[in-house]
Design an enzyme around this catalytic site. Structure first.
Site, PDB file in Angstrom:
ATOM      1  NE  ARG A 125      -4.255  -2.026   1.199  1.00 18.73           N
ATOM      2  CZ  ARG A 125      -3.836  -2.728   2.501  1.00 18.73           C
ATOM      3  NH1 ARG A 125      -3.436  -3.175   2.738  1.00 18.73           N
ATOM      4  NH2 ARG A 125      -4.890  -3.971   2.198  1.00 18.73           N
ATOM      5  CE  LYS A 147       0.575  13.518 -14.977  1.00 20.87           C
ATOM      6  NZ  LYS A 147       0.327  14.525 -16.677  1.00 20.87           N
ATOM      7  CD  GLU A 189       8.829  16.233 -23.250  1.00 20.07           C
ATOM      8  OE1 GLU A 189       8.812  16.963 -22.774  1.00 20.07           O
ATOM      9  OE2 GLU A 189       8.543  15.277 -23.310  1.00 20.07           O
ATOM     10  CE  LYS A 231       6.485  17.269 -14.207  1.00 21.64           C
ATOM     11  NZ  LYS A 231       6.833  16.300 -15.365  1.00 21.64           N
ATOM     12  CD  GLU A 241      -2.164  16.875 -16.830  1.00 23.86           C
ATOM     13  OE1 GLU A 241      -1.657  15.892 -16.478  1.00 23.86           O
ATOM     14  OE2 GLU A 241      -2.976  16.390 -17.801  1.00 23.86           O
ATOM     15  NE  ARG A 245       2.396  17.536 -13.648  1.00 27.58           N
ATOM     16  CZ  ARG A 245       2.642  16.647 -12.973  1.00 27.58           C
ATOM     17  NH1 ARG A 245       1.850  16.658 -11.138  1.00 27.58           N
ATOM     18  NH2 ARG A 245       3.351  15.377 -13.039  1.00 27.58           N
ATOM     19  CG  ASN A 249      -0.539  17.774 -20.649  1.00 26.24           C
ATOM     20  OD1 ASN A 249       0.881  16.745 -20.601  1.00 26.24           O
ATOM     21  ND2 ASN A 249      -0.973  17.554 -20.278  1.00 26.24           N
ATOM     22  CG  HIS A 252       3.093  15.383 -24.442  1.00 20.82           C
ATOM     23  ND1 HIS A 252       3.698  16.953 -24.453  1.00 20.82           N
ATOM     24  CD2 HIS A 252       3.596  14.495 -23.042  1.00 20.82           C
ATOM     25  CE1 HIS A 252       4.684  16.837 -23.444  1.00 20.82           C
ATOM     26  NE2 HIS A 252       5.179  15.467 -23.280  1.00 20.82           N
ATOM     27  CG  HIS A 256       0.342  11.180 -25.575  1.00 22.68           C
ATOM     28  ND1 HIS A 256      -0.321  11.169 -24.522  1.00 22.68           N
ATOM     29  CD2 HIS A 256       1.309  10.635 -25.969  1.00 22.68           C
ATOM     30  CE1 HIS A 256       0.041  11.651 -23.668  1.00 22.68           C
ATOM     31  NE2 HIS A 256       1.402  10.890 -23.566  1.00 22.68           N
ATOM     32  CG  HIS A 269       7.311  10.479 -25.127  1.00 20.53           C
ATOM     33  ND1 HIS A 269       5.974  10.507 -25.050  1.00 20.53           N
ATOM     34  CD2 HIS A 269       7.301  11.774 -23.858  1.00 20.53           C
ATOM     35  CE1 HIS A 269       5.530  11.664 -24.582  1.00 20.53           C
ATOM     36  NE2 HIS A 269       6.505  12.379 -23.585  1.00 20.53           N
TER      37      HIS A 269
HETATM   38  N1  GLY Z   1       5.161  14.639 -18.193  1.00 21.92           N
HETATM   39  C1  GLY Z   1       4.135  15.591 -17.899  1.00 21.92           C
HETATM   40  C2  GLY Z   1       3.483  16.154 -16.036  1.00 21.92           C
HETATM   41  O1  GLY Z   1       4.488  15.368 -15.352  1.00 21.92           O
HETATM   42  O2  GLY Z   1       2.646  15.989 -15.881  1.00 21.92           O
END
Ligand code: GLY
Length: 369
Positions: A125, A147, A189, A231, A241, A245, A249, A252, A256, A269
């Site tokens: 957990r 994430k 990036e 970041k 997000e 945040r 993207n 992206h 994607h 990526h």
């Molecule tokens: N890679 C995008 C984020 O971390 O929100």
């Protein structure tokens, strides 16, 4: 130090409601691992790949001042970023005596960081994770912000959890061994951070490409640090997000779609994001938000770092059709991050699909072999 570079190295704090943590950006940061491990921690489990361990494992081990660690290997590659691998790694941890005081150290690129972080999020957990990213893309993006996740057949990162690390150790020195293609994928990036938030970083990337490509250590440290600073700030303002945040993207949504359309086999990526950034630059112009001269500079900066692999046989209609199933599509609405200027972007939904198709078609045409 250049005038735009207004950060205090080496540490940037991510301030999340749970617990603030530091992202340390410093040449030789790996040597600080021991200091990042809490004194009451139990066994340490390094999740890594064979190639990363061969290149940098001894340095990581040496940084622990004789403290023991268990290495558990992940085969790497996007197609292995699956829940079955998380289960296999968890079984190995149990066999090696892990308990709730254990700590996971995710040591590798973005895939290792995502999967190792997810393992830590759900093992008994939840146990802490320390992120030690070894690719440029992971250093400037994936390792920061909590994430974590794995892929489903239906799509990338469709299962996962937010699990903020204890610390992120970013050591630009490890990039010296990074293959050029992966390095370039990370540089796209970095350009993204320039476009969304830092004109100084954008200018640096546009102007100093030869030094950046030669991995001039001082410049690499600067561009990594500025990206990490941005970041960390964005995640501090919006951990889950809900708003700001989303600007991360940029490029992206269509990127994607390109990755999914090519079964995650053809593009790294960062390369797919470079394509997506090109397409949203055109889209921003077509939508009347961005001056075409500025757009040309943005696309020129991407091209300075080399062309992504050829896109033959890919149709704009097919990419646009995939947008609806992106994880970022909310209640059927596709969201785009569009540029208004270098350093200024906005999130928009309800964009005319005809414009999206046209921007995608223009980008495919420009990059046809
Ligand atoms: N890679 C995008 C984020 O971390 O929100």
């Amino acid at each position: 130090m250049p005038s735009w570079y207004n950060v205090h190295m080496p540490s940037f704090q991510v301030r999340t409601p749970g617990c603030p943590y530091d992202c340390i950006v410093e040449r030789g940061a790996i040597n600080r691992l021991s200091a990042a491990v809490p004194s009451k921690a139990g066994k340490l489990f390094v999740v890594t790949t064979q190639d990363v361990w061969q290149l940098h494992g001894e340095r990581l081990r040496a940084s622990l001042d004789g403290r023991s660690l268990e290495t558990i290997f992940f085969p790497g590659k996007e197609e292995n970023k699956r829940i079955t691998q998380v289960e296999a790694l968890a079984e190995q941890m149990v066999k090696a005596g892990a308990d709730r005081t254990s700590i996971v150290i995710a040591f590798g690129g973005g895939i290792v960081g995502d999967l190792g972080g997810f393992l830590a999020a759900i093992f008994m957990r939840g146990v802490p994770v320390i992120q030690v990213p070894t690719t440029l893309l992971a250093q400037v993006d994936a390792a920061i912000g909590g994430k974590t996740g794995a892929n489903l057949v239906a799509g990338k990162n469709l299962i996962g959890a937010f699990h903020q690390p204890l610390t992120v150790l970013v050591d630009p020195d490890v990039l010296a061994t990074l293959p050029e293609r992966e390095y370039r994928a990370g540089l796209y990036e970095v350009i993204k951070y320039g476009v969304i938030s830092s004109p100084g970083l954008f200018e640096r990337m546009a102007r100093d490409a030869p030094k950046v490509m030669a991995k001039d250590p001082a410049i690499v440290e600067e561009i990594v640090a500025e990206s990490v600073r941005i970041k960390a700030e964005v995640v501090s303002a919006d951990e889950k997000e809900g708003g700001l945040r989303r600007i991360l993207n940029y490029g992206h949504t269509i990127g994607h779609a390109l990755e999914a359309e090519t079964d995650y086999q053809q593009f790294l990526h960062g390369e797919a994001v470079a394509f997506g950034m090109r397409a949203v630059t055109h889209l921003s112009v077509l939508n009347g938000m961005l001056d075409s001269t500025v757009a040309a500079r943005m696309i020129g900066a991407i091209d300075t770092y080399g062309r992504i692999p050829a896109l033959d046989g890919i149709r704009a209609e097919a990419l646009v059709a995939r947008l609806g199933s992106d994880k970022k599509t909310i209640q059927g609405k596709v969201h785009f991050v569009l540029a208004e200027a270098v350093g200024k972007v906005v999130v928009r939904s309800g964009i005319d699909p005809g414009l999206v198709r046209e921007a995608t078609r223009m980008s495919l045409e420009e990059l046809a072999a």
